[in-house]
Design a protein around this motif. Sequence first.
Motif, PDB file in Angstrom:
ATOM      1  N   SER A  33      34.413  -7.455 -53.992  1.00 54.19           N
ATOM      2  CA  SER A  33      35.053  -7.593 -54.786  1.00 54.19           C
ATOM      3  C   SER A  33      36.790  -6.931 -53.788  1.00 54.19           C
ATOM      4  O   SER A  33      37.845  -8.148 -54.470  1.00 54.19           O
ATOM      5  CB  SER A  33      35.064  -6.085 -55.477  1.00 54.19           C
ATOM      6  OG  SER A  33      36.111  -4.939 -55.823  1.00 54.19           O
ATOM      7  N   TYR A  34      36.863  -6.975 -52.821  1.00 57.38           N
ATOM      8  CA  TYR A  34      38.226  -7.051 -51.764  1.00 57.38           C
ATOM      9  C   TYR A  34      38.491  -8.569 -51.718  1.00 57.38           C
ATOM     10  O   TYR A  34      37.798  -9.320 -51.422  1.00 57.38           O
ATOM     11  CB  TYR A  34      37.903  -6.349 -51.051  1.00 57.38           C
ATOM     12  CG  TYR A  34      39.311  -6.596 -50.221  1.00 57.38           C
ATOM     13  CD1 TYR A  34      40.201  -6.049 -49.860  1.00 57.38           C
ATOM     14  CD2 TYR A  34      38.643  -7.419 -48.481  1.00 57.38           C
ATOM     15  CE1 TYR A  34      41.405  -6.011 -49.249  1.00 57.38           C
ATOM     16  CE2 TYR A  34      39.827  -7.280 -47.902  1.00 57.38           C
ATOM     17  CZ  TYR A  34      41.149  -7.114 -47.936  1.00 57.38           C
ATOM     18  OH  TYR A  34      42.075  -6.912 -46.987  1.00 57.38           O
ATOM     19  N   ASP A  35      40.017  -8.701 -51.611  1.00 59.07           N
ATOM     20  CA  ASP A  35      40.558 -10.301 -51.564  1.00 59.07           C
ATOM     21  C   ASP A  35      41.270  -9.928 -50.648  1.00 59.07           C
ATOM     22  O   ASP A  35      42.476 -10.392 -50.080  1.00 59.07           O
ATOM     23  CB  ASP A  35      41.440 -10.101 -53.147  1.00 59.07           C
ATOM     24  CG  ASP A  35      41.657 -11.876 -53.029  1.00 59.07           C
ATOM     25  OD1 ASP A  35      41.190 -12.059 -53.076  1.00 59.07           O
ATOM     26  OD2 ASP A  35      43.055 -11.859 -53.634  1.00 59.07           O
ATOM     27  N   GLY A  36      40.113 -10.270 -49.617  1.00 63.75           N
ATOM     28  CA  GLY A  36      40.736 -10.498 -48.445  1.00 63.75           C
ATOM     29  C   GLY A  36      39.324 -11.573 -47.616  1.00 63.75           C
ATOM     30  O   GLY A  36      38.463 -11.004 -48.658  1.00 63.75           O
TER      31      GLY A  36
ATOM     32  N   ASN B 237      33.210 -14.289 -44.347  1.00 61.30           N
ATOM     33  CA  ASN B 237      33.636 -15.509 -45.678  1.00 61.30           C
ATOM     34  C   ASN B 237      34.942 -14.756 -46.244  1.00 61.30           C
ATOM     35  O   ASN B 237      36.163 -13.602 -46.128  1.00 61.30           O
ATOM     36  CB  ASN B 237      32.897 -13.654 -46.039  1.00 61.30           C
ATOM     37  CG  ASN B 237      32.356 -14.022 -47.924  1.00 61.30           C
ATOM     38  OD1 ASN B 237      33.488 -14.018 -49.094  1.00 61.30           O
ATOM     39  ND2 ASN B 237      31.436 -14.966 -48.010  1.00 61.30           N
ATOM     40  N   SER B 238      35.634 -16.146 -46.286  1.00 63.16           N
ATOM     41  CA  SER B 238      37.242 -15.956 -46.585  1.00 63.16           C
ATOM     42  C   SER B 238      36.965 -15.288 -47.952  1.00 63.16           C
ATOM     43  O   SER B 238      36.537 -15.134 -48.598  1.00 63.16           O
ATOM     44  CB  SER B 238      37.289 -17.904 -46.728  1.00 63.16           C
ATOM     45  OG  SER B 238      37.240 -18.380 -45.740  1.00 63.16           O
ATOM     46  N   GLN B 239      38.428 -14.805 -48.108  1.00 63.17           N
ATOM     47  CA  GLN B 239      39.594 -14.409 -48.805  1.00 63.17           C
ATOM     48  C   GLN B 239      38.865 -14.832 -50.360  1.00 63.17           C
ATOM     49  O   GLN B 239      39.472 -16.052 -50.013  1.00 63.17           O
ATOM     50  CB  GLN B 239      41.172 -14.034 -48.942  1.00 63.17           C
ATOM     51  CG  GLN B 239      42.120 -13.805 -49.846  1.00 63.17           C
ATOM     52  CD  GLN B 239      43.395 -13.118 -49.458  1.00 63.17           C
ATOM     53  OE1 GLN B 239      44.120 -14.223 -48.259  1.00 63.17           O
ATOM     54  NE2 GLN B 239      44.087 -12.798 -49.722  1.00 63.17           N
ATOM     55  N   PRO B 240      38.781 -14.705 -51.456  1.00 63.66           N
ATOM     56  CA  PRO B 240      38.666 -15.364 -52.697  1.00 63.66           C
ATOM     57  C   PRO B 240      39.556 -16.052 -53.019  1.00 63.66           C
ATOM     58  O   PRO B 240      39.157 -16.926 -53.764  1.00 63.66           O
ATOM     59  CB  PRO B 240      37.413 -14.122 -53.196  1.00 63.66           C
ATOM     60  CG  PRO B 240      37.573 -12.962 -53.198  1.00 63.66           C
ATOM     61  CD  PRO B 240      37.882 -13.379 -51.444  1.00 63.66           C
TER      62      PRO B 240
ATOM     63  N   VAL C 197      37.338 -28.046 -45.940  1.00 63.49           N
ATOM     64  CA  VAL C 197      36.601 -27.525 -44.633  1.00 63.49           C
ATOM     65  C   VAL C 197      37.295 -26.160 -44.346  1.00 63.49           C
ATOM     66  O   VAL C 197      38.339 -26.130 -44.849  1.00 63.49           O
ATOM     67  CB  VAL C 197      37.443 -28.080 -43.559  1.00 63.49           C
ATOM     68  CG1 VAL C 197      37.951 -27.354 -41.700  1.00 63.49           C
ATOM     69  CG2 VAL C 197      37.376 -29.828 -43.297  1.00 63.49           C
ATOM     70  N   SER C 198      36.690 -25.327 -43.924  1.00 69.30           N
ATOM     71  CA  SER C 198      37.027 -23.264 -44.303  1.00 69.30           C
ATOM     72  C   SER C 198      36.999 -23.053 -42.613  1.00 69.30           C
ATOM     73  O   SER C 198      36.940 -22.207 -41.787  1.00 69.30           O
ATOM     74  CB  SER C 198      35.937 -23.278 -44.593  1.00 69.30           C
ATOM     75  OG  SER C 198      35.784 -23.386 -46.321  1.00 69.30           O
ATOM     76  N   ALA C 199      38.308 -23.792 -41.836  1.00 70.21           N
ATOM     77  CA  ALA C 199      38.409 -23.716 -40.298  1.00 70.21           C
ATOM     78  C   ALA C 199      39.914 -24.170 -39.544  1.00 70.21           C
ATOM     79  O   ALA C 199      39.402 -25.497 -40.477  1.00 70.21           O
ATOM     80  CB  ALA C 199      37.001 -24.106 -39.664  1.00 70.21           C
ATOM     81  N   GLU C 200      40.704 -24.054 -38.840  1.00 74.74           N
ATOM     82  CA  GLU C 200      41.597 -24.277 -38.762  1.00 74.74           C
ATOM     83  C   GLU C 200      41.707 -25.248 -37.903  1.00 74.74           C
ATOM     84  O   GLU C 200      41.282 -24.732 -37.040  1.00 74.74           O
ATOM     85  CB  GLU C 200      42.820 -22.984 -39.247  1.00 74.74           C
ATOM     86  CG  GLU C 200      44.447 -23.645 -39.115  1.00 74.74           C
ATOM     87  CD  GLU C 200      44.706 -22.575 -38.272  1.00 74.74           C
ATOM     88  OE1 GLU C 200      45.993 -22.700 -37.943  1.00 74.74           O
ATOM     89  OE2 GLU C 200      44.855 -20.952 -39.108  1.00 74.74           O
TER      90      GLU C 200
END
Length: 187
Positions: free
Chosen positions: A26-29, A39-42, A132-135
């Motif tokens: 549940s952590y938003d980070g 695993n990306s921030q929600p 795309v979940s990478a920069e």
Amino acid sequence: MDRVAAAFDAVPRTGFLPARERRHASYDGPLPIGHGQTNSQPRTVDDMLRLLDVRPGDRVLDVGAGSGWTTALLAHLTGPTGSVRGVELEPEIARWGSANVAAAGMSWASLVAADPDVLGLPDHAPYDRILVSAEAVTLPMDLVGQLADEGRMVVPVNGVMLLVRRSGVETDLSEHGYYRFVPLRRG
């Protein structure tokens, strides 16, 4: 409830985290999933999914799929008339992510290990939507080329979230805030 919120309710983050991180679901980070990946921030995933505007029946590519959470969220949004293909460069994470997606029970979604010499899955293109979940350092034109006409891609480039819209040969870019991601790379 809107479609994105419904996807988050239907696909809890917990099942896509390593056992040691599940208590932090549940952590938003961002949370570590191994091999320097997260695993990306929600809240960030929520922002990206809203920009992407996935519709039922869409063909979607999920680049940097990691644990498979975004792949499963996208599959919920496309429904069984769509298809979602996730790709992950790190082979061990790709195997784990593939198992997580399979356990989610959405047969129209899959996750595979990426070919280190190829960005995306051009053999299955075109895609209506690409996440795309990478920069990236620059706009990844290999992925732009995999977009269908009227397709949309959400990609972080040099810390800025871009929405890429393709219409014929024209590409329109708009900026939507600042975010941090692991680097988009090839082998």
